[in-house]
Enzyme design. Structure first.
Site, mmCIF file in Angstrom:
data_model
loop_
_atom_site.group_PDB
_atom_site.id
_atom_site.type_symbol
_atom_site.label_atom_id
_atom_site.label_comp_id
_atom_site.label_asym_id
_atom_site.label_seq_id
_atom_site.Cartn_x
_atom_site.Cartn_y
_atom_site.Cartn_z
ATOM 1 N N GLU A 46 1.122 -1.151 -0.105
ATOM 2 C CA GLU A 46 -0.037 0.000 0.039
ATOM 3 C C GLU A 46 1.045 1.308 -0.072
ATOM 4 O OE1 GLU A 46 -2.923 0.296 3.299
ATOM 5 O OE2 GLU A 46 -3.877 1.848 2.331
ATOM 6 N N CYS A 242 -6.684 0.578 3.044
ATOM 7 C CA CYS A 242 -7.626 1.730 2.827
ATOM 8 C C CYS A 242 -7.485 2.658 1.787
ATOM 9 C CB CYS A 242 -7.502 2.564 4.150
ATOM 10 S SG CYS A 242 -7.959 1.444 5.795
ATOM 11 N N ASN A 373 -11.966 -3.531 0.672
ATOM 12 C CA ASN A 373 -10.736 -3.773 1.545
ATOM 13 C C ASN A 373 -11.405 -4.031 2.726
ATOM 14 O OD1 ASN A 373 -8.277 -3.738 2.756
ATOM 15 N ND2 ASN A 373 -8.634 -1.742 3.578
ATOM 16 N N GLU A 374 -11.519 -3.267 3.750
ATOM 17 C CA GLU A 374 -12.143 -3.602 5.072
ATOM 18 C C GLU A 374 -13.367 -2.880 5.099
ATOM 19 O OE1 GLU A 374 -9.347 -1.915 8.100
ATOM 20 O OE2 GLU A 374 -8.206 -3.803 8.204
#
Ligand code: AHR
Length: 669
Positions: A46, A242, A373-374
């Site tokens: 990331e 994120c 993602n989350e």
């Protein structure tokens, strides 16, 4: 009269004597427990902690196209008179890269008109290395020459050249020139000063070292890629994290905007710019110089499966939590469909042709993709269902990674996990940012997981020496060994957990927001943490089949502070045993190696240990905790193994090639 010894003391003495005995362990290569997928140990990338811009992407100039929120951030501008250096905006003509600089000068003295770039916390220069400077320019009034200088921290010139603009038409032209550094400097800067009289427009002022990965112009920092290549990761998850979600949807990651000429890749703010008030990074933006083609190329270069994660129509639920209405989700789904075509389609397809035209006619063989993602909640499930339907209809072979939220337990996790399993999700992404004790206590987490149905991707994990997002977190021997202990549990359950990756991957020593991180860099150096060496040892010793390893008939998951697993590598015919000792005492064990004929000779023993549980690697002492190799001898299928205090031991024993070989039925499942 004889003294009577209390029974309790006798019992304690007997117990101590017994526990001091070497642990009796049995490896049986005939008892195959699971197949290990080639993807098992991978990496998570990331753009956090200056991981891409200021890190892996080797560009040295910060804000090269003046698109930061403050257009001249990172630049110190010297002019002869007010108005001689202007920030202009051509947004109606070029909406992806609107701003540029207009510089006017009238025979200035050296230094009277200059542009000084500070780099990403400085620029690392290496003595005798060639640096490639380039610029887009348009001469309004020809007559200016650009002097290009590499400066050391004190302002001394350690490399210089001159660029005389060759074209005087009204188009934007690119011109490049190279120069050599005469000294090594960790905190250098780039200075441009102007000679002559004229007016010139400038954009994309760029400086790259020539020693990029594979020498690619405008490429990646070679030492950082090498650290990944050395791990032989099974996959690379990209671009996050994120960052995929964005603070709001306007800031989400959009892969189509990250391909093609770099000057057309629209810069966006990096969500880690402002995420943590205690670690602000106002100069953190995404240039997308490392874009989706480069990510795929990186995977190809290091032999890893690409695992792109796409926005599912939801922004980060810790931030704005914006959602796309379901009837407006179409473009998001189309991006996912087009990505498969971009990666795998031939040149007769629209997106396959785009890839071919970008210089990569061969497909990238994309096999999996993450949706979200989350993300969590019913909004996630609704959107996921729409993506899944469309992707499975067109590309039934693509495996989809689904989110189980932010935590490995709790109501949110339970609800999602139940729903995803009942939907028969291909792969469920679980994240654990927890204390080292959690990793030890959960080494058996997957022993009782359902053996059929959805597979698990341990997509982000790292032991936190303090607490999640605390600035006091350290990558020390304790965190590394707790992860190693947990990873023996992942390996033992390789039929359930098919992929795993530590997170985050990279951090810049002067530009990080989140710690702990696997690999740390400054402008010139790179160090692997103890956790890096754990990842590397597991990945280089992943094997192909999990085999039985027990003590007293039980798996070894914490008894007497020991954690262990064993695999066979059918290609090399090696038996590989991993043993983690998380205690402060040396532990002896006697291993019986069953299922192999007359095993004797030598094996390789690699041990990762340190002087104390808090031991860390630093730029000054990068190998305080690093693996050391020696040999062990095996006699009559017996191996005496002595695991030092706080250690991970990996033993590799060849079972063929003049030496004993596997019994014929040894790999039956
Ligand atoms: O790894 C850092 C962050 O942790 C990731 O961006 C996110 O997915 C998780 O919360």
């Amino acid at each position: 009269m004889k003294k009577r010894i209390p029974i309790v003391l006798v019992a304690t003495a007997v117990y101590l004597q017994l526990t001091a005995q070497p642990a009796a362990m049995v490896v049986n290569v005939n008892e195959v427990k699971a197949s290990v997928q080639p993807t098992m140990w991978g990496v998570f990338f990331e753009d956090i902690n200056f991981g891409a811009d200021g890190g892996l992407y080797a560009e040295l100039v910060k804000n090269r196209s003046f698109e930061f929120f403050k257009p001249t951030m990172g630049w110190t501008i010297t002019r002869q008179a007010e108005g001689d250096v202007l920030v202009l905006n051509r947004k109606e003509v070029n909406s992806t890269n609107p701003r540029f600089l207009r510089v006017a000068a009238r025979h200035p003295q050296k230094g009277d008109v200059s542009l000084l770039n500070e780099g990403f916390r400085g620029m690392g220069f290496k003595k005798d290395l060639r640096y490639d400077f380039s610029v887009l320019y348009r001469q309004q009034k020809p007559g200016l020459k650009l002097h290009i200088e590499l400066l050391d921290a004190a302002g001394g010139v350690i490399g210089e050249t001159v660029l005389t603009p060759e074209k005087s038409d009204t188009n934007w032209n690119r011109q490049a020139v190279s120069l050599q550094a005469t000294a090594t400097e960790p905190k250098g800067r780039l200075n441009l000063w102007f000679e002559g009289e004229g007016i010139i427009d400038l954009d994309m002022i760029s400086l790259f070292p020539s020693d990029t990965w594979k020498g690619r112009p405008g490429g990646l920092r070679a030492d950082m890629v090498q650290m990944l290549a050395d791990m032989k990761p099974g996959f690379v998850r990209f671009p996050g994290g994120c960052i995929v979600e964005g603070y709001d949807l306007s800031q989400r990651y959009e892969w189509k905007k990250t391909i093609g000429p770099v000057e057309n890749r629209q810069m966006k703010i990096n969500r880690w710019n402002f995420e943590f008030a205690h670690r602000p990074a106002p100069d953190y933006f995404q240039s997308f110089g490392l874009g989706f083609l480069e990510y795929f190329q990186l995977c190809e270069d290091i032999g890893a499966e690409p695992l792109p994660i796409l926005n599912c129509g939801m922004a980060c639920q810790f931030n704005s939590a914006e959602v796309v209405p379901l009837d407006e989700l179409g473009p998001y789904v189309q991006d996912a469909l087009d990505l498969v075509e971009f990666a795998n389609g031939d040149a007769t397809t629209k997106w396959g042709k785009v890839r071919a035209d970008l210089g990569h006619p061969a497909p990238f063989h994309l096999k999996m993709m993450g949706i979200g993602n989350e993300n969590w909640g019913p909004q996630y499930l609704e959107r996921l269902a729409i993506f899944t339907k469309a992707l499975k209809a067109k590309y039934p072979g693509i495996q989809l990674v689904n989110s189980s939220g932010t935590d490995p337990n709790g109501e949110r996790f339970d609800q999602l996990n139940t729903a995803l399993r009942s939907n028969n999700a291909d792969i469920i992404d679980e994240h654990y940012y927890r204390r080292p004790e959690w990793f030890l206590q959960n080494a058996g987490r997957y022993d009782n997981y359902p053996r059929n149905g959805s597979k698990v991707f341990a997509g982000e994990y790292a032991a936190q020496s303090d607490r999640t997002v605390s600035v006091s977190n350290r990558n020390n021997l304790t965190t590394a060994l707790s992860e190693a202990a947990f990873m023996t549990g992942l390996e033992r359950n390789a039929d359930v957990v098919t992929m795993a990756s530590y997170a985050p991957l990279f951090a810049h020593a002067d530009g990080w927001q989140w710690t702990p991180d696997l690999i740390w860099v400054d402008n010139l150096h790179i160090i692997g943490t103890p956790d890096y060496y754990v990842q590397k040892l597991f990945s280089l010793n992943k094997g192909t089949k999990v085999v039985s390893l027990t003590a007293n008939g039980k798996t070894i998951a914490g008894q007497d502070s020991l954690y262990a697993s064993a695999v066979v590598d059918e290609k090399s015919n090696d038996l590989i045993i991993k043993l983690v000792n998380v205690s402060g005492k040396r532990k002896s064990s006697n291993l019986s190696l069953e299922g192999v004929q007359s095993l004797r000779g030598e094996g390789t023993l690699t041990v990762l240990q340190g002087n104390e549980p808090d031991a860390v690697n630093t730029f000054g002492q990068p190998a305080q905790v690093a693996p050391k190799e020696s040999t062990v001898s095996i006699k009559s299928n017996k191996l005496a193994l002595s695991a030092p205090a706080y250690s991970l031991s990996v033993v590799r024993i060849r079972m063929a090639g003049g030496k004993p070989s596997l019994k014929k039925n040894s790999t039956k499942q």
